[in-house]
Design a protein around this motif. Structure first.
Motif, short mmCIF file in Angstrom:
data_model
loop_
_atom_site.label_atom_id
_atom_site.label_comp_id
_atom_site.label_asym_id
_atom_site.label_seq_id
_atom_site.Cartn_x
_atom_site.Cartn_y
_atom_site.Cartn_z
N THR A 1 0.86 -1.20 0.00
CA THR A 1 0.00 0.00 0.00
C THR A 1 0.88 1.24 0.00
O THR A 1 1.78 1.39 0.84
CB THR A 1 -0.91 0.04 1.25
N GLU A 2 0.63 2.10 -0.91
CA GLU A 2 1.42 3.33 -1.03
C GLU A 2 0.85 4.40 -0.11
O GLU A 2 -0.35 4.67 -0.11
CB GLU A 2 1.41 3.83 -2.47
N LEU A 3 1.74 4.97 0.69
CA LEU A 3 1.32 6.08 1.55
C LEU A 3 1.19 7.35 0.72
O LEU A 3 1.93 7.55 -0.26
CB LEU A 3 2.36 6.30 2.66
N PRO A 4 0.23 8.21 1.09
CA PRO A 4 0.09 9.46 0.33
C PRO A 4 1.33 10.32 0.46
O PRO A 4 1.86 10.52 1.55
CB PRO A 4 -1.13 10.14 1.00
N ARG A 5 1.80 10.76 -0.68
CA ARG A 5 3.00 11.58 -0.70
C ARG A 5 2.65 13.04 -0.39
O ARG A 5 1.68 13.57 -0.88
CB ARG A 5 3.66 11.50 -2.08
N LYS A 6 3.47 13.59 0.44
CA LYS A 6 3.30 15.01 0.76
C LYS A 6 3.90 15.86 -0.36
O LYS A 6 5.05 15.64 -0.75
CB LYS A 6 3.96 15.36 2.08
N GLU A 7 3.12 16.75 -0.84
CA GLU A 7 3.62 17.61 -1.89
C GLU A 7 4.65 18.57 -1.32
O GLU A 7 4.38 19.32 -0.39
CB GLU A 7 2.47 18.40 -2.53
N SER A 8 5.81 18.52 -1.90
CA SER A 8 6.90 19.37 -1.40
C SER A 8 6.64 20.84 -1.64
O SER A 8 7.17 21.70 -0.94
CB SER A 8 8.22 18.95 -2.05
N ASN A 9 5.84 21.16 -2.64
CA ASN A 9 5.57 22.57 -2.95
C ASN A 9 4.27 23.07 -2.36
O ASN A 9 3.75 24.10 -2.77
CB ASN A 9 5.55 22.76 -4.46
N GLY A 10 3.69 22.32 -1.38
CA GLY A 10 2.44 22.76 -0.77
C GLY A 10 2.55 24.09 -0.06
O GLY A 10 1.76 25.02 -0.33
N PRO A 11 3.51 24.24 0.86
CA PRO A 11 3.66 25.55 1.54
C PRO A 11 3.93 26.68 0.57
O PRO A 11 3.48 27.80 0.77
CB PRO A 11 4.84 25.30 2.48
N LEU A 12 4.69 26.39 -0.50
CA LEU A 12 4.99 27.42 -1.48
C LEU A 12 3.73 27.90 -2.18
O LEU A 12 3.54 29.09 -2.43
CB LEU A 12 6.00 26.89 -2.50
#
Length: 318
Positions: A19-30
């Motif tokens: 099961t793949e964990l949801p990836r956190k978008e690295s550019n979310g705060p940006l």
């Protein structure tokens, strides 16, 4: 056959599903920061173009002589020296200070008394009526109100002198004597601006817990003692805000004296902002006008600083 297959499958190690964990978008705060700046951009640009840049330009211009027609000429502190030595400027600043002392005292006093009366046991609809009535003059144009008041206080045909004549008082030269003109300017200004302080005091009085008044009544405090020993200390933060805003506004008074008296008779009602307007737009001495404006800004900042320093002694927070 099926049993063997079942046993074989039972004996084999269980296969885990990946099961793949949801990836956190690295550019979310940006993206959030970019979206916030997009929302703030109109306000930031507006403040920069219409507030920050003019203030900086005014400070720089105070050290130049400029009449729009010719090129600016650097004169150093010459504008400030001419302002300090000019009797008209000194009188205008003195008039402004006297006006602030009288007008702000009346404005806060009337607003506090009326707010205390409205805060008493009145029906809700009556409170709303008084709040709307007292605040209404504030939304009117100061120029139109001053023109109307000029007719009311006219010595020849004004309604005020007509009413005074009904009780046997001779016509009063309201706008043609220094004392009368100053009194009219103060009356008109206070009448139009006390509504804002009134709303502040109404809100402050509404935030005082009723249990404190009940405890004071149990201790035998009368109405006057409750007002000075309970209401005023607990209302001191609101009083500070109301006084600071009233003083800043009164130091910049322009509309009422300009429309009613044009600064006269003589220089009796000429204020600091009127001298700035006359120097810049009538005499085309924009460097001198900027110097006067800079001095007025320093005065406003100094008075505000003193108010906040003194507030440490009389402001009490719950």
């Amino acid at each position: 056959m099926s049993n063997a297959t079942t046993n074989a499958s039972a004996g084999a190690p269980a296969r885990l599903e990946h099961t793949e964990l949801p990836r956190k978008e690295s550019n979310g705060p940006l993206r959030k920061q970019l979206f916030a700046w997009i929302l703030l951009a109109p306000t930031v640009i507006g403040m920069g173009v219409f507030t920050v840049i003019p203030i900086i330009g005014s400070v720089v211009l105070a050290f130049f002589r400029w009449d729009i027609i010719s090129a600016p000429e650097f004169v150093g502190f010459e504008n400030f020296v001419s302002v300090v030595t000019n009797p008209t400027v000194r009188v205008s600043f003195l008039n402004t200070i006297v006006f602030v002392v009288i007008a702000v005292t009346l404005q806060l006093g009337i607003a506090l008394v009326l707010a205390a009366m409205v805060a008493e046991r009145l029906p809700n609809w009556l409170r709303v009526f008084f709040r709307s009535t007292f605040f209404f003059p504030l939304i009117l144009s100061a120029a139109s109100v001053s023109i109307f008041m000029g007719y009311l206080f006219n010595e020849q045909f004004g309604a005020v002198n007509w009413l005074l004549g009904l009780i046997g008082i001779a016509p009063v030269p309201w706008l043609t004597t220094p004392t009368g003109a100053a009194a009219v300017v103060i009356i008109v200004y206070v009448w139009q601006n006390f509504g804002f302080s009134f709303l502040l005091f109404v809100g402050g009085l509404g935030s005082i817990p009723k249990e404190i008044y009940e405890a004071a009544e149990i201790d035998g405090a009368s109405g006057v003692k409750k007002f000075f020993n309970v209401t005023m200390p607990l209302l001191s933060p609101t009083t500070l805000v109301a006084s600071v805003m009233a003083v800043i506004s009164a130091l910049q008074v322009f509309d009422q004296p300009y429309v009613l008296t044009r600064g006269g008779p003589g220089d009796s009602t000429r204020t600091a902002v009127m001298v700035i307007f006359e120097s810049g737009f009538q005499q085309l001495e924009f460097g001198r006008a900027s110097a006067i404006g800079l001095l007025l800004m320093i005065l406003i900042m100094a008075v505000t600083y003193v108010q906040f320093r003194l507030s440490r002694r009389f402001v009490f927070y719950q």
